[in-house]
Design an enzyme around this catalytic site. Structure first.
Site, PDB file in Angstrom:
ATOM      1  N   GLY A  96      16.550  26.390  -2.409  1.00 29.40           N
ATOM      2  CA  GLY A  96      15.443  25.470  -2.632  1.00 29.40           C
ATOM      3  C   GLY A  96      14.399  26.026  -3.587  1.00 29.40           C
ATOM      4  O   GLY A  96      13.520  25.300  -4.049  1.00 29.40           O
ATOM      5  N   ARG A  97      14.474  27.315  -3.830  1.00 26.04           N
ATOM      6  CA  ARG A  97      13.477  27.907  -4.743  1.00 26.04           C
ATOM      7  C   ARG A  97      14.040  29.114  -5.483  1.00 26.04           C
ATOM      8  O   ARG A  97      13.323  29.778  -6.220  1.00 26.04           O
ATOM      9  CB  ARG A  97      12.249  28.327  -3.971  1.00 26.04           C
ATOM     10  CG  ARG A  97      12.564  29.278  -2.829  1.00 26.04           C
ATOM     11  CD  ARG A  97      11.317  29.879  -2.310  1.00 26.04           C
ATOM     12  NE  ARG A  97      11.542  30.473  -1.003  1.00 26.04           N
ATOM     13  CZ  ARG A  97      10.610  31.114  -0.345  1.00 26.04           C
ATOM     14  NH1 ARG A  97       9.416  31.239  -0.877  1.00 26.04           N
ATOM     15  NH2 ARG A  97      10.857  31.641   0.825  1.00 26.04           N
ATOM     16  N   LYS A 117      14.204  34.464  -7.365  1.00 30.56           N
ATOM     17  CA  LYS A 117      13.591  33.798  -6.208  1.00 30.56           C
ATOM     18  C   LYS A 117      12.165  33.397  -6.561  1.00 30.56           C
ATOM     19  O   LYS A 117      11.346  34.258  -6.892  1.00 30.56           O
ATOM     20  CB  LYS A 117      13.597  34.763  -5.014  1.00 30.56           C
ATOM     21  CG  LYS A 117      13.204  34.138  -3.689  1.00 30.56           C
ATOM     22  CD  LYS A 117      13.548  35.058  -2.535  1.00 30.56           C
ATOM     23  CE  LYS A 117      13.112  34.497  -1.203  1.00 30.56           C
ATOM     24  NZ  LYS A 117      13.493  35.371  -0.091  1.00 30.56           N
ATOM     25  N   ASP A 129       7.820  23.517  -2.599  1.00 29.72           N
ATOM     26  CA  ASP A 129       7.361  23.496  -3.990  1.00 29.72           C
ATOM     27  C   ASP A 129       8.219  24.361  -4.907  1.00 29.72           C
ATOM     28  O   ASP A 129       7.936  24.480  -6.097  1.00 29.72           O
ATOM     29  CB  ASP A 129       5.889  23.938  -4.063  1.00 29.72           C
ATOM     30  CG  ASP A 129       5.657  25.258  -3.339  1.00 29.72           C
ATOM     31  OD1 ASP A 129       6.599  26.079  -3.250  1.00 29.72           O
ATOM     32  OD2 ASP A 129       4.533  25.466  -2.839  1.00 29.72           O
ATOM     33  N   ARG A 188      26.675  33.145   2.067  1.00 25.62           N
ATOM     34  CA  ARG A 188      26.093  33.232   3.405  1.00 25.62           C
ATOM     35  C   ARG A 188      27.055  32.623   4.411  1.00 25.62           C
ATOM     36  O   ARG A 188      27.926  31.823   4.022  1.00 25.62           O
ATOM     37  CB  ARG A 188      24.770  32.442   3.428  1.00 25.62           C
ATOM     38  CG  ARG A 188      23.830  32.795   2.295  1.00 25.62           C
ATOM     39  CD  ARG A 188      22.954  31.602   1.902  1.00 25.62           C
ATOM     40  NE  ARG A 188      22.161  31.880   0.702  1.00 25.62           N
ATOM     41  CZ  ARG A 188      20.858  32.127   0.708  1.00 25.62           C
ATOM     42  NH1 ARG A 188      20.176  32.072   1.832  1.00 25.62           N
ATOM     43  NH2 ARG A 188      20.224  32.376  -0.410  1.00 25.62           N
ATOM     44  N   ASP A 257      21.931  30.914   7.625  1.00 19.70           N
ATOM     45  CA  ASP A 257      21.830  30.876   6.156  1.00 19.70           C
ATOM     46  C   ASP A 257      21.214  32.166   5.624  1.00 19.70           C
ATOM     47  O   ASP A 257      21.164  32.367   4.417  1.00 19.70           O
ATOM     48  CB  ASP A 257      21.012  29.662   5.690  1.00 19.70           C
ATOM     49  CG  ASP A 257      19.609  29.657   6.253  1.00 19.70           C
ATOM     50  OD1 ASP A 257      19.461  29.720   7.485  1.00 19.70           O
ATOM     51  OD2 ASP A 257      18.653  29.607   5.465  1.00 19.70           O
TER      52      ASP A 257
HETATM   53  P1  AMP Z   1      14.051  30.889   4.159  1.00 16.70           P
HETATM   54  O1  AMP Z   1      13.198  30.700   5.366  1.00 16.70           O
HETATM   55  O2  AMP Z   1      13.359  31.589   3.019  1.00 16.70           O
HETATM   56  O3  AMP Z   1      15.379  31.483   4.465  1.00 16.70           O
HETATM   57  O4  AMP Z   1      14.337  29.422   3.581  1.00 16.70           O
HETATM   58  C1  AMP Z   1      15.024  28.405   4.293  1.00 16.70           C
HETATM   59  C2  AMP Z   1      15.332  27.256   3.383  1.00 16.70           C
HETATM   60  O5  AMP Z   1      14.143  26.683   2.870  1.00 16.70           O
HETATM   61  C3  AMP Z   1      16.169  27.615   2.165  1.00 16.70           C
HETATM   62  O6  AMP Z   1      17.007  26.531   1.882  1.00 16.70           O
HETATM   63  C4  AMP Z   1      15.120  27.795   1.093  1.00 16.70           C
HETATM   64  O7  AMP Z   1      15.629  27.616  -0.192  1.00 16.70           O
HETATM   65  C5  AMP Z   1      14.107  26.729   1.456  1.00 16.70           C
HETATM   66  N1  AMP Z   1      12.750  27.062   1.013  1.00 16.70           N
HETATM   67  C6  AMP Z   1      11.951  28.031   1.508  1.00 16.70           C
HETATM   68  N2  AMP Z   1      10.758  28.035   0.870  1.00 16.70           N
HETATM   69  C7  AMP Z   1      10.813  27.044  -0.049  1.00 16.70           C
HETATM   70  C8  AMP Z   1       9.905  26.544  -1.033  1.00 16.70           C
HETATM   71  N3  AMP Z   1       8.688  27.056  -1.184  1.00 16.70           N
HETATM   72  N4  AMP Z   1      10.316  25.520  -1.797  1.00 16.70           N
HETATM   73  C9  AMP Z   1      11.534  24.982  -1.639  1.00 16.70           C
HETATM   74  N5  AMP Z   1      12.428  25.387  -0.750  1.00 16.70           N
HETATM   75  C10 AMP Z   1      12.080  26.417   0.046  1.00 16.70           C
HETATM   76 MG    MG Z   2      16.991  31.865   3.574  1.00 18.54          MG
END
Ligand code: AMP
Ligand code: MG
Length: 492
Positions: A96-97, A117, A129, A188, A257
């Site tokens: 997502g980012r 990232k 975002d 993953r 994930d």
């Molecule tokens: P994480 O908690 O970092 O493992 O993220 C979990 C999911 O949320 C993953 O699919 C990330 O890509 C998405 N994600 C986390 N932060 C953001 C962000 N600021 N914008 C878009 N997607 C996000």
């Molecule tokens: Mg993650």
């Protein structure tokens, strides 16, 4: 050897993930950060890519790894995956980012993923975002080096780039940054879950074949390579979580994930190294069920492996997977005991070692011991007054330690090696310092004031946490009082 080193523009991209069917990813260009500037660069990681650190200029690194320029050969993409988050399946995940910029093949034939990232929104951003804040980027950058320094499998990081952009997190504006993550594996557990739950069983086989060829080529000869791969992942995951437990590391967001197929510590969020031993420690303020508390990590990793097993059912007989999952506790306990023996300076294996270890953990829990300082100090143990005094300084009830030391002393008598040999072996596995939350926090506070020197200093110290280095004395002492009040959340 400099003849074989490359400039940034000469990096040997050789992308393979782009060969998957189109629904495996979204091709996506990074969204540039505004006025990007290099905060830190890791020459050790540059070497993995055959990148000449001397030719990688700060402006160029900021240009490419702040999302503005695209390196020749880079084909950025956002990967699709899903996964179980806090026990519940979420079908809407994916990068997502972060973007996979491409894969660099080095002169050793190693293939390294470059993943940026904080590179902006993708098709999988949902309500996010697409950005990563400076605070969490500094933490990921530092912990990657710290874990590697400890010898714990981890993703690495090549660069940390800051910018003038700001985003909102928990009601506050925070500066954005980007980390260039470097690792052999971005696959993953959740990648397999996506294909299983979306009933794409042909694609599941395709991904498994790719993973075996790329990460476990020797298993291609096995009777059932998929089953052999699962066993390998199980073994690596058991070994990884044993290392976390032995060093007091709390990952804090052990969703499927965030589990790497290669058994590396992956996707850093509100992680902690424990300042004082507490099996119930939850390092993520949002984890109100304490699902990812320190002592639950081995069981959670096993649970995550069960999710992977479920996803692999089209390729592997159920009975095999169930039997393998049952082996997990034994594998974990064996890995834990092996590493703890090393931390205790025991070269031989004796039947009573498990009990010695359990009694030590009971002592740690009851006295909330700082295990990092305890083991470092125990490395100097020779039963003399000067070697005992600092150990007792870490304990509030001296008799509890005396009891344990009596057992330890008896156990040492069964060893063959000399005191000097034992000390050297222990100093090589018992670090002088770890990345404590307050250290990262100090570096973050300085960075918010525009001072990035503490980040560089910590990188230098954490790279070799076992060495005696002048200048790190402050970090080897008890953490400051305010450290206990640090609150970490998922928001990053
Ligand atoms: P994480 O908690 O970092 O493992 O993220 C979990 C999911 O949320 C993953 O699919 C990330 O890509 C998405 N994600 C986390 N932060 C953001 C962000 N600021 N914008 C878009 N997607 C996000
Ligand atoms: Mg993650």
């Amino acid at each position: 050897m400099s003849a074989s080193l490359h400039t940034l523009e000469e990096l040997n991209f050789d992308n393979s993930y782009t060969d998957f069917p189109a629904h495996f990813f979204q091709p996506k260009q990074p969204e540039p950060l505004t006025d990007p500037f290099l905060i830190s660069f890791n020459p050790e990681v540059a070497k993995l890519l055959d990148l000449d650190p001397c030719q990688a200029q700060p402006e160029a690194l900021a240009y490419y790894f702040g999302g503005e320029g695209l390196l020749p050969g880079s084909e950025p993409l956002a990967m699709k995956y899903t996964g179980h988050q806090f026990g519940y399946y979420n079908p809407d995940l994916g990068d997502g980012r972060g973007l996979l910029l491409g894969e660099v093949l080095n002169s050793q034939g190693e293939r390294w993923d470059l993943h940026l990232k904080g590179a902006g929104k993708t098709a999988f951003s949902r309500f996010g975002d697409g950005r990563a804040v400076l605070r969490s980027s500094i933490r990921e950058y530092l912990i990657s080096e710290a874990m590697h320094g400890l010898g714990i499998p981890t993703t690495r990081a090549l660069s940390l780039v800051g910018s003038r952009d700001q985003v909102m997190r928990e009601g506050m504006m925070e500066p954005c940054a980007a980390v260039l993550r470097v690792t052999r594996c971005h696959i993953r557990f959740g990648h397999f879950e996506w294909l299983y739950y979306s009933k794409r069983h042909e694609d599941l086989k395709l991904l498994a074949d790719y993973a075996i060829e790329r990460y476990f080529p020797s298993l291609q000869q096995a009777e059932n390579p998929y089953a052999a791969m699962f066993s390998e992942v199980l073994q690596r995951s058991a070994s990884l979580v044993a290392q976390w437990q032995c060093y007091g590391f709390v990952h804090a967001v052990l969703n499927t994930d965030n589990m790497s197929l290669l058994g590396e510590t992956f996707d850093y969020g509100p992680f902690s190294f424990m300042d004082s031993y507490n099996p119930d420690l939850v390092s993520n303020h949002n984890d109100d069920q304490a699902r990812y508390a320190f002592a639950r990590q081995p069981a959670i990793v096993q649970w995550n492996l069960a999710c992977l097993a479920q996803a692999l059912l089209p390729l592997i007989p159920r009975e095999y997977l169930e039997a393998e999952l049952e082996r997990f506790p034994g594998l974990y306990q064996a890995a834990e005991l092996t590493l703890m023996r090393r931390r205790l300076g025991l070269q031989q294996e004796h039947e009573g070692d498990r009990s010695l270890l359990e009694q030590l953990k009971t002592l740690f829990t009851a006295q909330q011991v700082d295990m990092t300082r305890f083991f470092r100090q125990l490395s100097y143990f020779d039963d003399s007054e000067p070697s005992l005094e600092p150990l007792f300084g870490l304990i509030s009830t001296p008799s509890a330690l005396s009891d344990w030391l009596r057992l330890y002393r008896q156990r040492l008598m069964q060893e063959q090696c000399s005191e000097a040999e034992r000390k050297a072996a222990m100093l090589a596995v018992n670090p002088r310092l770890i990345l404590r939350n307050y250290m990262a926090e100090e570096a973050i506070r300085a960075a918010h004031e525009g001072d990035f020197e503490p980040v560089s200093q910590l990188m230098g110290l954490l790279r070799d946490p076992f060495a005696e280095v002048a200048g790190d004395e402050r970090y080897c002492k008890a953490p400051p009082q305010w450290a206990a009040a640090i609150c970490l959340t998922c928001s990053s």
